[in-house]
Design a protein around this motif. Structure first.
Motif, PDB file in Angstrom:
ATOM      1  N   ASP A   1       0.821  -1.213   0.000  1.00 57.55           N
ATOM      2  CA  ASP A   1       0.000   0.000   0.000  1.00 57.55           C
ATOM      3  C   ASP A   1       0.856   1.264   0.000  1.00 57.55           C
ATOM      4  O   ASP A   1       0.402   2.350   0.324  1.00 57.55           O
ATOM      5  CB  ASP A   1      -0.974   0.015   1.180  1.00 57.55           C
ATOM      6  N   TYR A   2       2.111   1.120  -0.365  1.00 55.28           N
ATOM      7  CA  TYR A   2       3.036   2.248  -0.327  1.00 55.28           C
ATOM      8  C   TYR A   2       2.570   3.427  -1.178  1.00 55.28           C
ATOM      9  O   TYR A   2       2.629   4.573  -0.747  1.00 55.28           O
ATOM     10  CB  TYR A   2       4.437   1.833  -0.768  1.00 55.28           C
TER      11      TYR A   2
ATOM     12  N   PHE B   1      -0.419   4.246  -2.170  1.00 53.69           N
ATOM     13  CA  PHE B   1      -1.617   4.870  -1.609  1.00 53.69           C
ATOM     14  C   PHE B   1      -1.255   5.827  -0.477  1.00 53.69           C
ATOM     15  O   PHE B   1      -1.763   6.929  -0.386  1.00 53.69           O
ATOM     16  CB  PHE B   1      -2.599   3.813  -1.047  1.00 53.69           C
ATOM     17  N   ARG B   2      -0.363   5.342   0.398  1.00 59.92           N
ATOM     18  CA  ARG B   2       0.023   6.139   1.557  1.00 59.92           C
ATOM     19  C   ARG B   2       0.966   7.298   1.211  1.00 59.92           C
ATOM     20  O   ARG B   2       1.026   8.275   1.931  1.00 59.92           O
ATOM     21  CB  ARG B   2       0.659   5.257   2.627  1.00 59.92           C
ATOM     22  N   SER B   3       1.704   7.176   0.110  1.00 59.08           N
ATOM     23  CA  SER B   3       2.679   8.222  -0.231  1.00 59.08           C
ATOM     24  C   SER B   3       2.072   9.439  -0.908  1.00 59.08           C
ATOM     25  O   SER B   3       2.643  10.522  -0.866  1.00 59.08           O
ATOM     26  CB  SER B   3       3.774   7.649  -1.125  1.00 59.08           C
TER      27      SER B   3
ATOM     28  N   LYS C   1      -1.485  14.117   1.177  1.00 55.34           N
ATOM     29  CA  LYS C   1      -2.828  14.109   1.772  1.00 55.34           C
ATOM     30  C   LYS C   1      -3.776  15.126   1.133  1.00 55.34           C
ATOM     31  O   LYS C   1      -4.950  14.856   0.959  1.00 55.34           O
ATOM     32  CB  LYS C   1      -2.731  14.361   3.276  1.00 55.34           C
TER      33      LYS C   1
ATOM     34  N   LYS D   1      -4.446  13.376  -2.702  1.00 53.52           N
ATOM     35  CA  LYS D   1      -5.096  12.064  -2.687  1.00 53.52           C
ATOM     36  C   LYS D   1      -5.614  11.648  -4.063  1.00 53.52           C
ATOM     37  O   LYS D   1      -6.807  11.465  -4.281  1.00 53.52           O
ATOM     38  CB  LYS D   1      -6.219  12.022  -1.646  1.00 53.52           C
TER      39      LYS D   1
ATOM     40  N   CYS E   1       4.849   8.540  -5.423  1.00 54.84           N
ATOM     41  CA  CYS E   1       4.466   7.143  -5.639  1.00 54.84           C
ATOM     42  C   CYS E   1       5.533   6.404  -6.447  1.00 54.84           C
ATOM     43  O   CYS E   1       5.807   5.228  -6.197  1.00 54.84           O
ATOM     44  CB  CYS E   1       3.104   7.056  -6.322  1.00 54.84           C
TER      45      CYS E   1
END
Length: 181
Positions: A134-135, A137-139, A142, A145, A168
């Motif tokens: 999930d790297y 998605f989390r990178s 914010k 998104k 990403c």
């Protein structure tokens, strides 16, 4: 008018004249061949406006902005770029690189804030190979998104939100090749 202002005005007039000449007479159309910092003008305008002062690179708190250096005297020489494989743009809240750019080759507007866009390569994604990851998605920043999960659980990029910061791309750990570029 002080001396500095006088010379800056003269330089801006020369740049405007060169821009007009290159666009109208020569029909110059340059595609971006490097990833520019956030807020970069369209490439031909950027190349004319950028004074190669390195202020944007010096202002970047993450040292993500590099300077093009070539031996062939390229028109890109001395201009700023970002290599997402080495150090992506962190898309700072206060955009110090834009604030530092006195010639205004970097500006703060919604369209110019898009540096590029991420592309998904399904064949390299660890999720499609049955592994958990999930790297990317989390990178994704914010406040942007742009990456969500598809029905299959793989990354789905909303290109209307993606700013092309490269976080990403940088974080992707796939050994067979980057799942995002």
């Amino acid at each position: 008018m002080d001396r500095r202002c006088f010379f800056r005005l003269g330089a801006n007039n020369r740049r405007s004249a060169m821009a007009s000449f290159s666009k109208n007479i020569l029909g110059l159309k340059r595609e971006r061949s490097v990833l520019r910092p956030p807020g970069a003008l369209p490439e031909e305008d950027f190349l004319i406006t950028c004074t190669h002062c390195r202020s944007c690179a010096n202002a970047c708190p993450y040292d993500a902005i590099e300077i093009v250096a070539s031996d062939d005297g390229s028109i890109l020489d001395g201009t700023p770029y970002i290599d997402p494989f080495e150090s992506p743009c962190r898309y700072c809240e206060d955009m110090p690189c834009i604030r530092a750019c006195e010639p205004k080759a970097l500006i703060h507007n919604e369209q110019a804030m898009k540096m590029g866009r991420a592309l998904f390569h399904k064949e390299h994604c660890l999720i499609t190979q049955g592994q958990h990851c999930d790297y990317c998605f989390r990178s994704c920043p914010k406040r942007v998104k742009a990456i969500s999960k598809s029905k299959e659980g793989t990354p789905e990029i909303d290109h209307s939100k993606c700013v092309g910061c490269g976080k990403c791309v940088f974080i992707c750990v796939s050994k067979s090749g980057k799942a995002l570029s």
